[in-house]
Write a protein that holds these residues in place. Sequence first.
Motif, short mmCIF file in Angstrom:
data_model
loop_
_atom_site.label_atom_id
_atom_site.label_comp_id
_atom_site.label_asym_id
_atom_site.label_seq_id
_atom_site.Cartn_x
_atom_site.Cartn_y
_atom_site.Cartn_z
N ASP A 1 0.83 -1.21 0.00
CA ASP A 1 0.00 0.00 0.00
C ASP A 1 0.86 1.25 0.00
OD1 ASP A 1 -2.20 -1.63 0.04
OD2 ASP A 1 -2.45 -1.55 2.21
N LYS A 2 1.98 1.22 0.71
CA LYS A 2 2.88 2.38 0.76
C LYS A 2 3.49 2.67 -0.61
CE LYS A 2 6.65 4.26 3.50
NZ LYS A 2 7.65 3.98 4.57
N ARG A 3 3.79 1.63 -1.36
CA ARG A 3 4.35 1.82 -2.70
C ARG A 3 3.33 2.40 -3.65
NH1 ARG A 3 7.50 -4.01 -3.40
NH2 ARG A 3 9.24 -3.56 -1.96
N ARG A 4 2.07 2.09 -3.44
CA ARG A 4 1.04 2.59 -4.35
C ARG A 4 0.66 4.04 -4.08
NH1 ARG A 4 -2.83 -2.78 -3.73
NH2 ARG A 4 -1.47 -4.22 -4.89
N LEU A 5 0.99 4.57 -2.90
CA LEU A 5 0.65 5.96 -2.58
C LEU A 5 1.44 6.92 -3.46
CD1 LEU A 5 0.55 5.75 1.32
CD2 LEU A 5 -1.40 5.98 -0.21
N PRO A 6 0.81 8.06 -3.84
CA PRO A 6 1.54 9.05 -4.66
C PRO A 6 2.66 9.71 -3.88
CG PRO A 6 -0.57 9.91 -4.03
CD PRO A 6 -0.58 8.46 -3.57
N PHE A 7 3.76 10.00 -4.56
CA PHE A 7 4.92 10.61 -3.92
C PHE A 7 4.71 12.11 -3.84
CE2 PHE A 7 9.29 12.30 -4.11
CZ PHE A 7 9.78 11.70 -2.97
N ARG A 8 4.83 12.68 -2.64
CA ARG A 8 4.60 14.10 -2.43
C ARG A 8 5.92 14.81 -2.17
NH1 ARG A 8 0.16 14.97 2.09
NH2 ARG A 8 0.49 17.11 1.36
N LYS A 9 6.12 15.95 -2.84
CA LYS A 9 7.31 16.73 -2.67
C LYS A 9 6.97 18.03 -1.94
CE LYS A 9 9.78 15.14 -6.77
NZ LYS A 9 10.44 15.53 -8.03
N ASN A 10 7.83 18.41 -1.03
CA ASN A 10 7.64 19.67 -0.31
C ASN A 10 8.10 20.83 -1.18
OD1 ASN A 10 6.72 18.34 1.99
ND2 ASN A 10 8.83 18.01 2.73
N VAL A 11 7.19 21.75 -1.47
CA VAL A 11 7.50 22.88 -2.34
C VAL A 11 8.16 23.97 -1.50
CG1 VAL A 11 6.57 24.57 -3.93
CG2 VAL A 11 5.58 22.27 -3.82
#
Length: 237
Positions: free
Chosen positions: A227-237
């Motif tokens: 499930d963790k691999r399927r989550l979208p990767f979020r970047k801190n702007v």
Amino acid sequence: MCSPQYPVGAAGQSEAQLQGRGDKLSLMSFEELLQLRNSVGTKAYQQMTSGKKPLNHTKPRTKQRPSKQGPLEISAKKPVPFLRQVVSVKKTVSRDPRFDDLSGEYNPEIFEKTYSFLNGLKKREKEIVQKQLKKSQNVEQREKLQQLLKRMTQQEEAQKERQRQREKELALKRAQREQAQLGRKPFYLKKSEKWKLELAEKYKVLKGSGKLESFLSKKRKRNAIKDKRRLPFRKNV
């Protein structure tokens, strides 16, 4: 003056005859020489006038091998073919008994009965490995023995699992045969239903051995990683 008549095969005469005829040809006129050439042919006429022996057009004899085991001598003037078979080798056709019709069809029940004696040999080998593991003091040797013992245990469990699956299939076939004999419509389970029954039985076996909780915890961890691999990767702007 009458022209002398020479046979067509005059070119095949001896040297003395050719020399004598050469002297006679020197006394002949030009017209007589033309008549002679037309009568005997150009090649024979040239041989008669030149006094040379005819060439032997027979095929030259092939060189014999110095011995039976020795190589055959070939002229270097002739070009060698690109694909030349130097030594004739008989082609061997390999046969895999797993995919050959001559070996018959694979039947797991017959196979298990035929090679049932291997179970006793494997059991004795496992006991020997266990004894060696207890006596061994070398770290590397102990690791190798532990890996070997683990592989033997896995093979044994896999064989038992295959045996259980075959027993289930046989029981299901017997139930279907009984339903057909009673005049009822036989039932056929889907793959999803078979998987659910197998999973329920597996949980039952694990619960009886006390390994159900550890199995479920490992399964939860694996699912969490997926499930963790399927989550979208979020970047801190």
